[in-house]
Scaffold this motif. Structure first.
Motif, PDB file in Angstrom:
ATOM      1  N   LEU A  16     -12.214   5.963   0.020  1.00 53.00           N
ATOM      2  CA  LEU A  16     -11.972   5.627   1.423  1.00 53.00           C
ATOM      3  C   LEU A  16     -11.172   6.726   2.117  1.00 53.00           C
ATOM      4  N   SER A  17     -10.152   7.259   1.451  1.00 54.43           N
ATOM      5  CA  SER A  17      -9.340   8.331   2.032  1.00 54.43           C
ATOM      6  C   SER A  17     -10.170   9.603   2.226  1.00 54.43           C
ATOM      7  N   PHE A  18     -11.010   9.928   1.245  1.00 56.32           N
ATOM      8  CA  PHE A  18     -11.888  11.095   1.361  1.00 56.32           C
ATOM      9  C   PHE A  18     -12.836  10.929   2.547  1.00 56.32           C
ATOM     10  N   LEU A  19     -13.362   9.727   2.701  1.00 55.35           N
ATOM     11  CA  LEU A  19     -14.264   9.436   3.820  1.00 55.35           C
ATOM     12  C   LEU A  19     -13.543   9.595   5.157  1.00 55.35           C
ATOM     13  N   GLU A  20     -12.312   9.068   5.249  1.00 62.59           N
ATOM     14  CA  GLU A  20     -11.564   9.126   6.513  1.00 62.59           C
ATOM     15  C   GLU A  20     -11.279  10.561   6.935  1.00 62.59           C
ATOM     16  N   ILE A  21     -11.055  11.444   5.958  1.00 60.33           N
ATOM     17  CA  ILE A  21     -10.788  12.846   6.278  1.00 60.33           C
ATOM     18  C   ILE A  21     -11.975  13.452   7.016  1.00 60.33           C
ATOM     19  N   TRP A  22     -13.181  13.225   6.491  1.00 56.31           N
ATOM     20  CA  TRP A  22     -14.374  13.810   7.104  1.00 56.31           C
ATOM     21  C   TRP A  22     -14.823  13.038   8.339  1.00 56.31           C
ATOM     22  N   TYR A  23     -14.546  11.750   8.355  1.00 57.47           N
ATOM     23  CA  TYR A  23     -14.923  10.924   9.509  1.00 57.47           C
ATOM     24  C   TYR A  23     -14.173  11.371  10.758  1.00 57.47           C
TER      25      TYR A  23
ATOM     26  N   ILE B 298      -4.905  13.751   8.152  1.00 54.88           N
ATOM     27  CA  ILE B 298      -5.274  14.615   7.031  1.00 54.88           C
ATOM     28  C   ILE B 298      -4.184  14.580   5.962  1.00 54.88           C
ATOM     29  N   ILE B 299      -2.928  14.721   6.380  1.00 49.39           N
ATOM     30  CA  ILE B 299      -1.820  14.717   5.418  1.00 49.39           C
ATOM     31  C   ILE B 299      -1.744  13.381   4.683  1.00 49.39           C
ATOM     32  N   GLY B 300      -1.856  12.280   5.425  1.00 51.48           N
ATOM     33  CA  GLY B 300      -1.755  10.952   4.816  1.00 51.48           C
ATOM     34  C   GLY B 300      -2.848  10.682   3.806  1.00 51.48           C
ATOM     35  N   ASN B 301      -4.095  10.989   4.168  1.00 53.42           N
ATOM     36  CA  ASN B 301      -5.213  10.702   3.263  1.00 53.42           C
ATOM     37  C   ASN B 301      -5.268  11.657   2.079  1.00 53.42           C
ATOM     38  N   VAL B 302      -4.916  12.928   2.291  1.00 55.99           N
ATOM     39  CA  VAL B 302      -4.841  13.870   1.173  1.00 55.99           C
ATOM     40  C   VAL B 302      -3.727  13.448   0.214  1.00 55.99           C
ATOM     41  N   SER B 303      -2.619  12.943   0.754  1.00 53.13           N
ATOM     42  CA  SER B 303      -1.509  12.481  -0.089  1.00 53.13           C
ATOM     43  C   SER B 303      -1.925  11.307  -0.961  1.00 53.13           C
ATOM     44  N   ILE B 304      -2.712  10.382  -0.385  1.00 51.77           N
ATOM     45  CA  ILE B 304      -3.205   9.234  -1.168  1.00 51.77           C
ATOM     46  C   ILE B 304      -4.054   9.723  -2.339  1.00 51.77           C
ATOM     47  N   ILE B 305      -4.973  10.659  -2.072  1.00 47.85           N
ATOM     48  CA  ILE B 305      -5.840  11.188  -3.125  1.00 47.85           C
ATOM     49  C   ILE B 305      -5.017  11.899  -4.199  1.00 47.85           C
ATOM     50  N   ALA B 306      -4.030  12.709  -3.749  1.00 49.34           N
ATOM     51  CA  ALA B 306      -3.193  13.449  -4.705  1.00 49.34           C
ATOM     52  C   ALA B 306      -2.359  12.497  -5.558  1.00 49.34           C
ATOM     53  N   LEU B 307      -1.813  11.434  -4.955  1.00 47.99           N
ATOM     54  CA  LEU B 307      -1.009  10.464  -5.699  1.00 47.99           C
ATOM     55  C   LEU B 307      -1.832   9.775  -6.781  1.00 47.99           C
ATOM     56  N   VAL B 308      -3.029   9.327  -6.399  1.00 50.79           N
ATOM     57  CA  VAL B 308      -3.879   8.605  -7.349  1.00 50.79           C
ATOM     58  C   VAL B 308      -4.302   9.514  -8.490  1.00 50.79           C
ATOM     59  N   ARG B 309      -4.619  10.780  -8.178  1.00 44.74           N
ATOM     60  CA  ARG B 309      -5.085  11.702  -9.217  1.00 44.74           C
ATOM     61  C   ARG B 309      -3.956  12.134 -10.152  1.00 44.74           C
ATOM     62  N   SER B 310      -2.715  12.127  -9.662  1.00 42.38           N
ATOM     63  CA  SER B 310      -1.610  12.670 -10.458  1.00 42.38           C
ATOM     64  C   SER B 310      -0.782  11.617 -11.188  1.00 42.38           C
ATOM     65  N   HIS B 311      -0.996  10.333 -10.902  1.00 47.11           N
ATOM     66  CA  HIS B 311      -0.221   9.274 -11.542  1.00 47.11           C
ATOM     67  C   HIS B 311      -1.137   8.389 -12.379  1.00 47.11           C
ATOM     68  N   PRO B 312      -0.958   8.366 -13.691  1.00 47.46           N
ATOM     69  CA  PRO B 312      -1.820   7.553 -14.568  1.00 47.46           C
ATOM     70  C   PRO B 312      -1.799   6.064 -14.237  1.00 47.46           C
ATOM     71  N   CYS B 313      -0.657   5.552 -13.718  1.00 47.83           N
ATOM     72  CA  CYS B 313      -0.568   4.128 -13.409  1.00 47.83           C
ATOM     73  C   CYS B 313      -1.487   3.721 -12.265  1.00 47.83           C
ATOM     74  N   LEU B 314      -1.970   4.713 -11.498  1.00 49.41           N
ATOM     75  CA  LEU B 314      -2.857   4.430 -10.371  1.00 49.41           C
ATOM     76  C   LEU B 314      -4.328   4.692 -10.699  1.00 49.41           C
ATOM     77  N   CYS B 315      -4.611   5.020 -11.950  1.00 51.45           N
ATOM     78  CA  CYS B 315      -6.006   5.299 -12.344  1.00 51.45           C
ATOM     79  C   CYS B 315      -6.735   3.996 -12.663  1.00 51.45           C
ATOM     80  N   THR B 316      -6.929   3.179 -11.649  1.00 51.21           N
ATOM     81  CA  THR B 316      -7.634   1.899 -11.771  1.00 51.21           C
ATOM     82  C   THR B 316      -8.765   1.870 -10.756  1.00 51.21           C
ATOM     83  N   PRO B 317      -9.731   0.955 -10.916  1.00 52.05           N
ATOM     84  CA  PRO B 317     -10.838   0.887  -9.948  1.00 52.05           C
ATOM     85  C   PRO B 317     -10.383   0.706  -8.505  1.00 52.05           C
TER      86      PRO B 317
END
Length: 306
Positions: free
Chosen positions: A63-70, A36-55
């Protein structure tokens, strides 16, 4: 005709002493928290850093959101089974858990195929990548992956819901796995096994073929790059995804792409641990350790916190 339909089942979990069960429950709890911590961190990093706002990172967020619920769909219940506080499960909840796990697994197959196609466009067609893989198209691909993943399992879930269970109600598993559960049915299971095989072929094999073809083109393009530094940079952009693909498809094909459910249920149980608990835990660490941009964003976030 006078048989009584079973409405409640007992999950057997893992064999062993009480101390072994508690130790396993503690291990699963730690792995679940880290997942949970790892996948939430990935989502938070991508949402908070403009350099990671790519497809590519948009698909990684999916994928991280899916893994949390999976992993949430099975691990808390598995922990309750191992400590003996929640070993029973109703027919409806068992069917719901099975539907969620299979749908999430199918969606992951499609998402990995889409991510491979994204890497193919980025490496093989770099000049046209931004116009081909824009934000609208990437959102459409992600939505299509989710829709196809859930729709592919809907028919299978409908067939399973029509099975009758008349007699023993002990499932030799820590979750409602399709093989372990349908093995208890007192009605004909051939249609369910055939439907499972067809859905597995369509979802797993087709998405795996798309991924393999994409990587054949990717590797051939990388090998034609004249400089060693250029080859290394190009390969580093897809090495993390290739690692995840290898781990995921290896276990998934073993579990589901087979014409009947005659494999050892104990072996299936072990592979399911790897598929539902270990893989969701490893994914964020693989992407973090193998991806330079994610490592830099993580370093900036940690330094800001400290």
């Amino acid at each position: 005709r006078n048989q009584t339909r079973v409405q409640e089942f007992i999950l057997l979990g893992f064999p062993g002493t009480w101390y072994f069960q508690v130790s396993l429950a503690v291990l699963f709890s730690v792995m679940y928290i880290l997942t949970i911590i790892g996948n939430v961190s990935i989502i938070a990093l991508v949402r908070s850093h403009p350099c990671l706002c790519t497809p590519m990172y948009f698909f990684l967020c999916n994928l991280s959101f899916l893994e949390i619920w999976y992993t949430t769909a099975c691990v808390p219940k598995a922990i309750g089974v191992m400590v003996g506080t929640s070993q029973t499960i109703s027919f409806t909840i068992c069917l719901l858990q099975l539907f969620v796990l299979l749908s999430m697994g199918s969606t992951e197959c499609f998402l990995l195929a889409v991510m491979a196609y994204d890497r193919y466009l980025a490496i093989c067609h770099p000049l046209h990548y931004s116009s081909l893989m824009n934000s609208t198209f990437s959102a459409q691909l992600a939505l299509l992956s989710w829709l196809c993943g859930f729709l592919a399992i809907s028919v299978l879930a409908g067939l399973i819901s029509r099975l009758s269970f008349c007699g023993p109600n002990v499932i030799n598993h820590f979750l409602c796995d399709i093989d372990s559960w349908t093995a208890l049915s007192c009605t004909d299971k051939h249609l369910v096994e055939l439907a499972t095989f067809i859905v597995s072929i369509v979802v797993v094999v087709v998405s795996c073929v798309i991924t393999l073809v994409s990587y054949i083109y990717i590797i051939s393009t990388i090998l034609r790059i004249p400089s060693a530094k250029g080859r290394q940079k190009a390969f580093s952009t897809c090495s993390a995804h290739l690692t995840v693909v290898t781990i995921w498809y290896g276990s998934t094909i073993f579990l589901y792409v087979k014409p009947s459910a005659k494999n050892s249920l104990d072996l299936n149980k072990t592979i399911n641990v790897f598929n539902t608990i270990v893989t969701p835990l490893l994914n964020p660490f693989i992407y973090t350790l193998r991806n330079k941009e994610v490592k830099e964003a993580l370093g900036k976030a940690l330094s800001r916190i400290l």
